[in-house]
Design a protein around this motif. Structure first.
Motif, PDB file in Angstrom:
ATOM      1  N   ALA A  84      75.215  -1.571  72.416  1.00 48.38           N
ATOM      2  CA  ALA A  84      74.720  -0.551  71.998  1.00 48.38           C
ATOM      3  C   ALA A  84      74.520   0.842  72.703  1.00 48.38           C
ATOM      4  O   ALA A  84      74.718   1.747  71.778  1.00 48.38           O
ATOM      5  CB  ALA A  84      72.769  -0.675  71.143  1.00 48.38           C
ATOM      6  N   ALA A  85      74.292   0.940  73.823  1.00 46.71           N
ATOM      7  CA  ALA A  85      74.798   2.264  74.971  1.00 46.71           C
ATOM      8  C   ALA A  85      76.042   3.035  74.428  1.00 46.71           C
ATOM      9  O   ALA A  85      76.201   4.236  74.366  1.00 46.71           O
ATOM     10  CB  ALA A  85      74.057   2.246  75.714  1.00 46.71           C
ATOM     11  N   THR A  86      76.894   1.788  74.793  1.00 48.54           N
ATOM     12  CA  THR A  86      78.285   1.702  74.958  1.00 48.54           C
ATOM     13  C   THR A  86      78.664   2.763  73.433  1.00 48.54           C
ATOM     14  O   THR A  86      79.034   3.747  73.165  1.00 48.54           O
ATOM     15  CB  THR A  86      78.755   0.772  75.094  1.00 48.54           C
ATOM     16  N   ALA A  87      78.187   1.977  72.772  1.00 51.71           N
ATOM     17  CA  ALA A  87      78.528   2.060  70.867  1.00 51.71           C
ATOM     18  C   ALA A  87      77.808   3.939  71.140  1.00 51.71           C
ATOM     19  O   ALA A  87      78.891   4.299  70.196  1.00 51.71           O
ATOM     20  CB  ALA A  87      77.805   1.490  69.963  1.00 51.71           C
ATOM     21  N   ARG A  88      76.895   3.403  70.933  1.00 47.43           N
ATOM     22  CA  ARG A  88      75.967   5.484  70.919  1.00 47.43           C
ATOM     23  C   ARG A  88      77.026   6.126  71.739  1.00 47.43           C
ATOM     24  O   ARG A  88      77.079   7.422  70.496  1.00 47.43           O
ATOM     25  CB  ARG A  88      75.070   4.500  71.004  1.00 47.43           C
ATOM     26  N   THR A  89      77.113   6.062  72.740  1.00 45.61           N
ATOM     27  CA  THR A  89      78.336   6.969  73.327  1.00 45.61           C
ATOM     28  C   THR A  89      79.194   7.139  72.707  1.00 45.61           C
ATOM     29  O   THR A  89      79.564   8.920  72.603  1.00 45.61           O
ATOM     30  CB  THR A  89      78.101   6.701  74.692  1.00 45.61           C
ATOM     31  N   LEU A  90      80.113   6.562  72.399  1.00 47.14           N
ATOM     32  CA  LEU A  90      81.206   6.269  72.067  1.00 47.14           C
ATOM     33  C   LEU A  90      81.024   7.223  70.430  1.00 47.14           C
ATOM     34  O   LEU A  90      82.387   8.174  69.454  1.00 47.14           O
ATOM     35  CB  LEU A  90      82.093   5.106  71.748  1.00 47.14           C
ATOM     36  N   ALA A  91      80.135   7.320  69.422  1.00 45.93           N
ATOM     37  CA  ALA A  91      79.821   7.444  68.082  1.00 45.93           C
ATOM     38  C   ALA A  91      79.825   9.137  68.706  1.00 45.93           C
ATOM     39  O   ALA A  91      80.137   9.548  67.672  1.00 45.93           O
ATOM     40  CB  ALA A  91      78.964   6.673  67.224  1.00 45.93           C
ATOM     41  N   ALA A  92      78.634   9.539  70.076  1.00 43.38           N
ATOM     42  CA  ALA A  92      78.662  10.498  69.573  1.00 43.38           C
ATOM     43  C   ALA A  92      79.931  11.450  70.209  1.00 43.38           C
ATOM     44  O   ALA A  92      78.917  12.770  70.546  1.00 43.38           O
ATOM     45  CB  ALA A  92      77.332  10.700  70.769  1.00 43.38           C
ATOM     46  N   ARG A  93      80.405  10.922  70.293  1.00 42.28           N
ATOM     47  CA  ARG A  93      81.382  11.630  70.996  1.00 42.28           C
ATOM     48  C   ARG A  93      82.632  11.679  69.843  1.00 42.28           C
ATOM     49  O   ARG A  93      83.405  12.067  69.889  1.00 42.28           O
ATOM     50  CB  ARG A  93      82.303  11.074  71.704  1.00 42.28           C
ATOM     51  N   GLN A 152      72.389  -7.468  68.355  1.00 42.94           N
ATOM     52  CA  GLN A 152      72.058  -6.278  69.052  1.00 42.94           C
ATOM     53  C   GLN A 152      72.721  -5.318  68.269  1.00 42.94           C
ATOM     54  O   GLN A 152      71.403  -3.708  68.312  1.00 42.94           O
ATOM     55  CB  GLN A 152      71.804  -7.023  70.350  1.00 42.94           C
ATOM     56  N   MET A 153      74.116  -4.840  68.365  1.00 38.78           N
ATOM     57  CA  MET A 153      74.528  -3.509  68.360  1.00 38.78           C
ATOM     58  C   MET A 153      73.850  -3.636  66.520  1.00 38.78           C
ATOM     59  O   MET A 153      74.525  -2.292  66.415  1.00 38.78           O
ATOM     60  CB  MET A 153      76.311  -4.430  68.593  1.00 38.78           C
ATOM     61  N   LEU A 154      74.687  -4.124  65.750  1.00 39.58           N
ATOM     62  CA  LEU A 154      74.665  -3.787  64.129  1.00 39.58           C
ATOM     63  C   LEU A 154      72.954  -3.654  64.381  1.00 39.58           C
ATOM     64  O   LEU A 154      72.699  -2.911  63.569  1.00 39.58           O
ATOM     65  CB  LEU A 154      74.787  -5.778  63.785  1.00 39.58           C
ATOM     66  N   ALA A 155      72.121  -4.091  64.454  1.00 42.04           N
ATOM     67  CA  ALA A 155      70.516  -3.834  64.513  1.00 42.04           C
ATOM     68  C   ALA A 155      70.478  -2.446  64.819  1.00 42.04           C
ATOM     69  O   ALA A 155      69.610  -1.420  64.698  1.00 42.04           O
ATOM     70  CB  ALA A 155      69.594  -4.911  65.165  1.00 42.04           C
ATOM     71  N   ALA A 156      70.846  -2.075  66.241  1.00 39.37           N
ATOM     72  CA  ALA A 156      70.638  -1.043  66.601  1.00 39.37           C
ATOM     73  C   ALA A 156      71.834   0.140  65.819  1.00 39.37           C
ATOM     74  O   ALA A 156      71.608   1.806  66.108  1.00 39.37           O
ATOM     75  CB  ALA A 156      71.355  -0.238  68.082  1.00 39.37           C
TER      76      ALA A 156
END
Length: 310
Positions: free
Chosen positions: A125-134, A152-156
């Motif tokens: 999820a940390a990687t996914a959040r970083t990409l989403a923020a970009r 875990q990523m779907l929940a986060a």
């Protein structure tokens, strides 16, 4: 409460098909397949682009006329200046969303809405959040992820669009050298587009004749075909937005129809898997990675059936 309905999507053709075959494949997808999103464009080898480029505009027009959303894919590996220029031009000039399949494209796409393809390693999820923020608004997760990581990523990130690679040979690696050409006694610079002789990849076997991997130009793929039909319902309930089918050299309209019927509860998963095995008999099915097993394993009703290396 009405069950969530995940969208079906189609990834880019990884293989070298001649221009008319490539065009007619997408024309049929446009006219007959219940698929909402289509990603197209050369992803594996820039030398192949001249086969499909003359047909891209008419393919996009046909897909959009049928109500499909179109995304254009970047190359998975950029090694030459002309390839770098192509990616820059695509990001700058395209009126369609772009899917990044290489980290070098992410810098160009920063701040613009875009997708991230399954060849980019998004494992948490940390990687996914970083990409989403970009600027990323959709991520197709790599096929090697286990279900626990996906959950875990779907929940986060419950309001984010995640997509799952759910059918097709798995893209495992890509190289600056072309093992496919070398296997035919040729070099990459003078490959004579020999990979076009293998429209579903070139099977490899071990010394004891066990099926192992598949070569596709500079790309290495799994011998097995990912088949996640029976595994999707819990992930969709957990928030999965899209289910991706990767084109193989078979009747993908029929494959899409069977996936849609299972996702909508109109057909049993076992029945659909049996039907797809007759549509695409070229490879054993696998879902091992999702169940934290070896990638080529087949897990069904509590049993694990080994089918050889991924």
């Amino acid at each position: 409460m009405e069950a969530k309905r995940a969208a079906l999507s189609l990834g880019p053709v990884y293989y070298l098909w001649d221009g008319p075959k490539w065009r007619d494949f997408y024309f049929r997808i446009a006219d007959e397949a219940d698929i909402g999103h289509v990603t197209l464009g050369e992803t594996v080898c820039s030398k192949r682009q001249h086969f499909s480029e003359p047909h891209v505009a008419e393919v996009i027009e046909r897909l959009e006329a049928a109500g499909k959303q179109v995304t254009l894919s970047t190359l998975a590996m950029v090694t030459l200046e002309r390839e770098s220029r192509h990616v820059r031009d695509l990001v700058r000039d395209s009126i369609h969303p772009v899917e990044a399949n290489d980290l070098s494209a992410l810098g160009l796409l920063k701040g613009k809405p875009h997708s991230v393809g399954p060849l980019v390693n998004v494992y948490n999820a940390a990687t996914a959040r970083t990409l989403a923020a970009r600027g990323a608004d959709n991520i197709c997760l790599p096929p090697e992820l286990p279900a626990v990581s996906i959950r875990q990523m779907l929940a986060a990130m419950p309001d984010f669009s995640f997509e799952l690679f759910a059918f097709g040979r798995m893209p495992l690696a890509i190289s600056a050298r072309c093992a496919h050409a070398r296997s035919k006694g040729l070099t990459k610079d003078n490959c004579q587009f020999i990979c076009g002789e293998d429209p579903d990849g070139l099977p490899l076997r071990t010394l004891d004749r066990q099926s192992f991997l598949v070569l596709n130009g500079v790309q290495t793929m799994s011998n097995s075909c990912v088949m996640l039909l029976d595994d999707l319902a819990p992930l969709i309930s957990a928030g999965l937005s899209r289910v991706r089918l990767s084109p193989q050299d078979c009747d993908m309209v029929a494959v899409a129809k069977l996936y849609r019927m299972v996702l909508d509860g109109r057909m049993d998963g076992d029945e659909a898997i049996g039907a797809i095995s007759t549509i695409y008999p070229s490879a054993p099915f696998s879902n091992g990675f999702l169940h934290q097993k070896e990638g080529a394993a087949w897990v069904s009703r509590g049993r694990t059936l080994a089918t050889g290396p991924a």
